[in-house]
Motif scaffolding. Structure first.
Motif: not given
Length: 756
Positions: A596-603
């Motif tokens: 049950d992970p959480s993920a983020t993509v950021a710039g």
């Protein structure tokens, strides 16, 4: 019929006077009457008056003649001068003085015409018979009622004493033509005949149409078409002999030449040999009747192709012909007329010379009379006028349209790159290069950005060129540091051709003490609120990483204290992909719940250029898994503005973010403020306060606050961080936890360092 006599020889004449208009007309003087004018001009008042009435519409007598009235005193002329070059004299019948003749001048009975040295003239008679006069010739015009006993004159013939005469008998002429010479007499109805008498009074006759009879010493010889004969004075005519064939031109019957300078063009006239030729006579003239000749030559016979060069031809249309002359001096048939066109090249840019056309990009030129030409550029068909955009040497071939066998006119075209002025100006930590393209006169040229290239030298990096509103081309140049300076070295190229090099230097900023860098103030002391959205994102800081940064973060709950968020761990990776851009990604998981992970993509994009102040625009896309709080699950988008700076050992920053769930009316605004103190090069101490406010259309969201402290230690590429926080206010512990902490382990030595 007209009867005329030609006398050729060195005739000594008095200096010609200006033309006397009174020979053709009479201007009425005060007191004049028809009778007095008739007696003055014609010697008889009655006959003279009748002549005036016949030539002028005067009405019934008596006449009141007004002074100044112009009266015609001659009828329609027997012939007119249709060509004069350069000066020809004429004399009226019965007058002693010679006057300068004019083109179009009328000639009457017993008028005379004399051509001087290197002069020529053509007379055209009423029946359109033409007589061409060469230099030193004298012609006397005889009318039909000439009181003469000579048979040739009565029949309308020519008396030739010396020289050569070309006769073109008119179609309307009703009888044959007689030519009287010292050694023989010729009677002919030929429409194309050449007769000549040399200094020894040898007579030569060449017949190209019909036939002619040559008489001498009581003997007659019939000369058929394409045959000739000669008669020596005091002897019988020789038997007719076949004349040489007409020579054929080498390279076709039409050629085109280009005038590249003011010196004129040399045209080579080449032809193939024929049998029975002893010499060849070649002529080039401005007119098809070959009156206005600009080139004449006699060329000895040879077994190979023969030629004669006409020098310094100016723009215009020319006509060439050649004929063979046999060993007896008889002229052969004339060749086809060859047309020679000399065209002027016009160019918008560049210079013309004997070697061709040279100029800078773009080379533009046209040719007068281009509609009659076919052009090939570097072997491929092209249209005129021509515009050349490719730098280098090109070859242009021009031929008369529809005549592929014609000899081409070849022109070399040399296109040079234009002048380029390159400047380098400092721009924050980089430089800006500006390229301005100019023509040979120094005027700006509008060129596409793809026409030029800017290459970095000695480690300098160059971004792509872009067009500016003023027409210049600009690019951002990233320098290298060398010996305490920022050095930018570039070279402008046009295709593969180097144009100009430029180098610029500025002092490099002094580096901070070892370990004390803006990147030390990067970790968030507060971490993430309960339920977690921010903890799975790259660290919110206004300072971009110097290289690829990999961090492992743990946020455990404090034993015995309230922490509704529970323990969690995150792995974050962030790196610079440009001078001003960083991209990152993070993955969060709870111990015991790996599925049950959480993920983020950021710039993040660096906006400011001030040395101590930073403004960064951040954008994050986060997916919170089912293990998060119910209000935090699903997709969230969070734009944020990050502001901050570093002054000596102090650093300040703030993050103002706005998180929203796509497709739902739910949003959260979070605001944090950080302060850092850098007591040692490798150690940074920080404090942070923050607030989080949420809301929906149905109900007010939570209002929570937090505060915390932390420390970060940096040694080479290794970074260690630790912080502790506490939730404040009625809803602070529920969102942030009563007490919680965060531990960070990072490595930033994975990649080349980038200055900031």
């Amino acid at each position: 019929m007209l009867v005329w006599t030609l006398v050729v020889g060195p005739v000594a004449l008095a200096q010609a006077q200006p033309k006397d208009a009174g020979d053709d007309v009479y201007v009425v003087q005060p007191g004049d009457t028809c009778g007095t004018i008739g007696r003055k001009l014609f010697g008889d008042a009655g006959k003279g008056s009748a002549t005036l009435h016949a030539l002028n519409k005067m009405g019934p007598p008596p006449h009141d003649l007004k002074p100044g009235t112009v009266l015609r005193v001659r009828g329609e002329p027997d012939a007119r001068l249709t060509f004069i070059k350069p000066e020809v004299n004429s004399k009226r019948a019965g007058k002693p003085d010679w006057f300068q003749a004019n083109t179009g001048q009328g000639l009457w009975r017993l008028d005379s015409v004399n051509t001087l040295r290197q002069a020529g003239a053509e007379m055209t008679f009423r029946d359109l018979t033409r007589l061409q006069m060469n230099e030193n010739a004298l012609v006397v015009i005889y009318g039909q009622d000439t009181p003469a006993t000579d048979t040739v004159k009565k029949a309308g013939g020519v008396e030739l004493l010396q020289g050569e005469l070309s006769l073109s008998l008119a179609e309307l002429r009703g009888e044959g033509l007689g030519v009287k010479m010292p050694a023989a007499t010729v009677a002919t109805r030929s429409k194309d005949l050449v007769v000549g008498v040399d200094a020894q009074q040898m007579t030569r006759v060449s017949v190209f149409d019909g036939q002619a009879e040559v008489s001498a010493k009581g003997q007659r010889v019939r000369v058929p078409r394409d045959h000739g004969t000669r008669v020596e004075k005091g002897k019988d005519p020789e038997p007719p002999r076949l004349l040489p064939e007409a020579p054929a031109w080498v390279g076709g019957t039409r050629s085109v030449r280009l005038l590249l300078d003011g010196q004129g063009v040399d045209e080579t006239l080449a032809w193939a040999p024929v049998e029975r030729a002893d010499t060849y006579r070649v002529e080039l003239a401005r007119d098809e009747r070959f009156n206005d000749r600009v080139h004449e030559a006699s060329v000895p016979a040879a077994p190979a192709a023969l030629e004669s060069v006409a020098r310094a031809l100016v723009p215009g249309q020319y006509y060439a012909r050649v004929r063979a002359v046999d060993a007896a001096g008889l002229l052969g048939r004339v060749s086809q007329v060859r047309q020679v066109e000399v065209l002027r090249v016009k160019t918008e840019r560049g210079s013309l010379g004997p070697q061709g056309l040279q100029g800078t990009w773009p080379l533009e030129f046209s040719v007068e009379g281009a509609e009659a030409l076919e052009a090939r550029l570097d072997g491929r068909p092209t249209a005129l006028p021509v515009r050349l955009d490719q730098v280098g040497v090109h070859t242009l071939e021009l031929r008369p349209r529809g005549m592929p066998e014609a000899r081409p006119e070849t022109l070399s075209l040399t296109v040079s790159p234009p002048r380029v002025d390159v400047t380098l100006e400092p721009l924050a930590e980089a430089f800006q290069a500006r390229l301005l393209v100019r023509d040979e006169r120094g005027a700006p040229l509008d060129v596409p950005a793809t026409a030029l290239a800017l290459r970095g030298l000695e480690g300098t990096r160059v971004e792509p060129l872009t067009k500016q509103p003023d027409g210049a081309l600009a690019a951002r140049v990233l320098p290298v540091e060398r010996d305490g300076e920022r050095v930018a070295s570039v070279e402008a190229l046009w295709g593969d051709t180097p144009l100009q090099r430029r180098e610029a230097r500025t002092p490099a900023p002094k580096p901070p003490p070892s370990g004390v860098t803006p990147e030390a103030a990067r970790v968030s002391v507060l971490g993430a609120p309960s339920g977690g959205r921010l903890d799975a994102a790259p660290l919110p800081t206004v300072f971009l990483p110097q290289a690829l940064l990999v961090e492992l973060r743990a946020q455990p709950g404090v034993e015995g204290l309230a922490d509704v968020s529970g323990a969690r761990m995150a792995l974050a990776v962030e790196g610079r992909v440009g001078e001003r851009v960083a991209l990152g990604a993070a993955l969060r998981a709870r111990p015991g719940q790996p599925a049950d992970p959480s993920a983020t993509v950021a710039g993040r994009v660096w906006l400011s250029d001030l040395p101590t102040f930073r403004a960064v625009l951040s954008f994050e896309g986060l997916w919170a898994g089912a293990g998060s709080d119910e209000d935090a699950r699903g997709l969230w988008l969070r734009p944020a503005l990050l502001l901050g700076g570093q002054w000596d050992r102090w650093a300040l920053s703030t993050s103002q973010g706005y998180a929203l769930r796509p497709g739902q009316a739910r949003a959260t605004w979070d605001s944090t403020y950080q302060g850092w103190f850098l007591p040692r090069p490798t150690l940074a101490l920080g404090v942070e306060v923050g607030a989080l406010l949420g809301a929906t259309p149905q109900e007010k969201g939570p209002h929570a606050y937090a505060a915390g402290v932390g420390a970060r230690w940096k040694h080479g590429g290794l970074e260690l961080g630790a912080s502790v926080r506490r939730g404040l206010g009625p809803q602070g512990p529920a969102l942030w936890g009563t007490w919680s902490g965060q531990v960070t382990l990072g490595w930033s030595g994975l990649g080349a360092l980038r200055p900031q």
